[in-house]
Design an enzyme around this catalytic site. Sequence first.
Site, mmCIF file in Angstrom:
data_model
loop_
_atom_site.group_PDB
_atom_site.id
_atom_site.type_symbol
_atom_site.label_atom_id
_atom_site.label_comp_id
_atom_site.label_asym_id
_atom_site.label_seq_id
_atom_site.Cartn_x
_atom_site.Cartn_y
_atom_site.Cartn_z
ATOM 1 N N GLU A 267 48.622 -3.371 -64.944
ATOM 2 C CA GLU A 267 47.207 -3.252 -64.585
ATOM 3 C C GLU A 267 47.038 -4.047 -63.297
ATOM 4 O O GLU A 267 47.007 -5.279 -63.321
ATOM 5 C CB GLU A 267 46.353 -3.805 -65.726
ATOM 6 C CG GLU A 267 44.937 -3.273 -65.723
ATOM 7 C CD GLU A 267 44.020 -4.048 -64.814
ATOM 8 O OE1 GLU A 267 43.923 -3.672 -63.625
ATOM 9 O OE2 GLU A 267 43.423 -5.020 -65.270
ATOM 10 N N CYS B 167 39.293 -6.931 -60.603
ATOM 11 C CA CYS B 167 40.023 -5.734 -60.168
ATOM 12 C C CYS B 167 39.099 -4.519 -60.130
ATOM 13 O O CYS B 167 39.279 -3.633 -59.311
ATOM 14 C CB CYS B 167 41.227 -5.482 -61.070
ATOM 15 S SG CYS B 167 40.849 -5.512 -62.816
HETATM 16 P P1 NDP Z 1 49.503 -12.616 -58.711
HETATM 17 O O1 NDP Z 1 49.561 -11.180 -58.940
HETATM 18 O O2 NDP Z 1 50.517 -13.238 -57.841
HETATM 19 O O3 NDP Z 1 49.514 -13.363 -60.133
HETATM 20 C C1 NDP Z 1 49.264 -12.737 -61.373
HETATM 21 C C2 NDP Z 1 50.299 -13.175 -62.402
HETATM 22 O O4 NDP Z 1 51.589 -12.697 -62.018
HETATM 23 C C3 NDP Z 1 50.443 -14.690 -62.502
HETATM 24 O O5 NDP Z 1 50.738 -15.041 -63.828
HETATM 25 C C4 NDP Z 1 51.627 -14.982 -61.586
HETATM 26 O O6 NDP Z 1 52.271 -16.192 -61.890
HETATM 27 C C5 NDP Z 1 52.504 -13.785 -61.870
HETATM 28 N N1 NDP Z 1 53.443 -13.429 -60.807
HETATM 29 C C6 NDP Z 1 53.253 -13.519 -59.475
HETATM 30 N N2 NDP Z 1 54.334 -13.057 -58.815
HETATM 31 C C7 NDP Z 1 55.229 -12.673 -59.746
HETATM 32 C C8 NDP Z 1 56.550 -12.155 -59.691
HETATM 33 N N3 NDP Z 1 57.162 -11.902 -58.540
HETATM 34 N N4 NDP Z 1 57.185 -11.897 -60.852
HETATM 35 C C9 NDP Z 1 56.582 -12.155 -62.023
HETATM 36 N N5 NDP Z 1 55.340 -12.657 -62.136
HETATM 37 C C10 NDP Z 1 54.665 -12.916 -61.021
HETATM 38 O O7 NDP Z 1 48.057 -12.984 -58.182
HETATM 39 P P2 NDP Z 1 47.574 -14.179 -57.243
HETATM 40 O O8 NDP Z 1 47.046 -15.234 -58.116
HETATM 41 O O9 NDP Z 1 48.555 -14.632 -56.230
HETATM 42 O O10 NDP Z 1 46.423 -13.414 -56.482
HETATM 43 C C11 NDP Z 1 46.741 -12.647 -55.335
HETATM 44 C C12 NDP Z 1 46.007 -11.341 -55.314
HETATM 45 O O11 NDP Z 1 46.350 -10.561 -56.458
HETATM 46 C C13 NDP Z 1 44.496 -11.430 -55.412
HETATM 47 O O12 NDP Z 1 43.945 -11.766 -54.189
HETATM 48 C C14 NDP Z 1 44.154 -10.053 -55.893
HETATM 49 O O13 NDP Z 1 44.162 -9.154 -54.834
HETATM 50 C C15 NDP Z 1 45.273 -9.729 -56.845
HETATM 51 N N6 NDP Z 1 44.923 -9.991 -58.249
HETATM 52 C C16 NDP Z 1 44.524 -8.953 -59.028
HETATM 53 C C17 NDP Z 1 44.142 -9.167 -60.319
HETATM 54 C C18 NDP Z 1 43.700 -8.054 -61.200
HETATM 55 O O14 NDP Z 1 42.887 -8.276 -62.098
HETATM 56 N N7 NDP Z 1 44.234 -6.858 -61.044
HETATM 57 C C19 NDP Z 1 44.124 -10.507 -60.904
HETATM 58 C C20 NDP Z 1 44.607 -11.539 -60.022
HETATM 59 C C21 NDP Z 1 44.986 -11.265 -58.751
HETATM 60 P P3 NDP Z 1 51.986 -17.511 -61.003
HETATM 61 O O15 NDP Z 1 50.539 -17.810 -61.130
HETATM 62 O O16 NDP Z 1 52.849 -18.537 -61.622
HETATM 63 O O17 NDP Z 1 52.381 -17.158 -59.599
#
Ligand code: NDP
Length: 455
Positions: free
Chosen positions: A229, A263
């Site tokens: 998602e 999102c």
């Molecule tokens: P991320 O997508 O990086 O983080 C979401 C989750 O994924 C966190 O638990 C994070 O862990 C984990 N994660 C990140 N990179 C990896 C990887 N390579 N492999 C496995 N797990 C991973 O979101 P951010 O917090 O950096 O936000 C950045 C952008 O993402 C936002 O500006 C927005 O555009 C989007 N976003 C979208 C969301 C949605 O609801 N669809 C929610 C949040 C963000 P950790 O925190 O330890 O890095």
Amino acid sequence: MSIESVNPATGEVVDSYDETSESQREDRLERATETYAEWRETPIERRQGLLSEAADVLRGNVEEYATFMTEEMGKPIVQSRAEVEKCAWLCEYYAEHAASHLQDEVVASAPEARTVVVHEPLGPVLAIMPWNFPFWQVFRFAAPTLAAGNVGLLKHASNVPGCARAIEDVFREAGFPEGAFTTLLIGSDEIDAVVADDRIAGVTLTGSDGAGRAVGETAGRELKKSVLELGGSDPFVVLEDAPMDETVQAAVQARLLNSGQSCIAAKRFVVVDDVYDEFVDRFVEAMDEQVVGDPTDERTDVGPQARPDLMDELHEQVEKTLEAGGECRLGGEPIDREGAFYRPTVLTDVPEDAPADREELFGPVATVFRVPDEAAAIEKANDTRFGLGASVWTEDLERGERVARRFESGLAFVNELVKSDPRLPFGGIKDSGYGRELAEDGITEFVNTKTIWVQ
Ligand code: NDP
């Protein structure tokens, strides 16, 4: 090593938590696997009963959980309370409907034998979750997954460790067995090893498309079921017969809910020429009236961004859009005060391919596009690599539904904000990911749909 949670409204450290070590991770995985062997045999009525208990625990501690969210990621307190309530509703939904969603289906069209389709659990499922709805996103995964007889492991976003712990406590207090729901406080660099572990049956991620691609790649290599998602750049289409008072009010809410970090927030406002000027003037005025400030204050509409680096990234997208020729009608900059506060912003005249046109803007920034008519509005709405939600605003409901059917998205709303609802499937297409959460579709994602033929 420890993980600190930092209040984005003040910059103060809220608390610090020990990271899960490698040996603790191993113990928790083992425990989850052992619990799964019992849990899958536990009658579904019992599993449903425990979800009802979880709803009660949530309702009994709204203030405590809401405060965790507000402190760790800055959600305005009124919205944090509503999130806890919504999680309770979700638990109740599956407490009531899980058995009927999973009941055996005798296949009448194959009468030469007794043919039955049954839904069996798959095993321990890993959830990688984001910070923006730190309770809701987790419960959206956990309630159906546990009801189906799987067990869940959570790797929460690194800035909300307190929420992760609190959620684990909800399940413990509700009476779920140890190991049914386990939190791993680990970094994203450890995810590959967990997904690849033989004991893990599937993985679900909510977050950016970058994280989704990384996890989807590992899941694919390991042939594990995955649900992704990811982000969105939802269009909000205003036709010439839109009820303007409600439309403007909804537009503000659709963009600013959760301080713009959702999102399914409306991000691109696509407005037909006839009502463009009126819409923009009224929208700018209404956005400007929103109260930005202390998220613990009940009067606050927009709190801080969840992390300073996310706000910097958002501001860079705005600056690049303006450099490309976009016009800033409101805001366009961080607020000069302590904390990660960004001004509600409205951009217009944004050229194609500028960040506000092509990328997801995850904050209180709206982009308004002018189009000549309905056909052009649909074309613009679909001109994005994302496909999560979309909405259209019109007095003519038949017209609205016709337009809704033409949106390339997983969710399409007429005269209503795009929102998630336990009773309805939720998820996207294109770069917004795949798979569905919630409702019957959500609970059947992580099950073995097994065919039984008895001759
Ligand atoms: P991320 O997508 O990086 O983080 C979401 C989750 O994924 C966190 O638990 C994070 O862990 C984990 N994660 C990140 N990179 C990896 C990887 N390579 N492999 C496995 N797990 C991973 O979101 P951010 O917090 O950096 O936000 C950045 C952008 O993402 C936002 O500006 C927005 O555009 C989007 N976003 C979208 C969301 C949605 O609801 N669809 C929610 C949040 C963000 P950790 O925190 O330890 O890095």
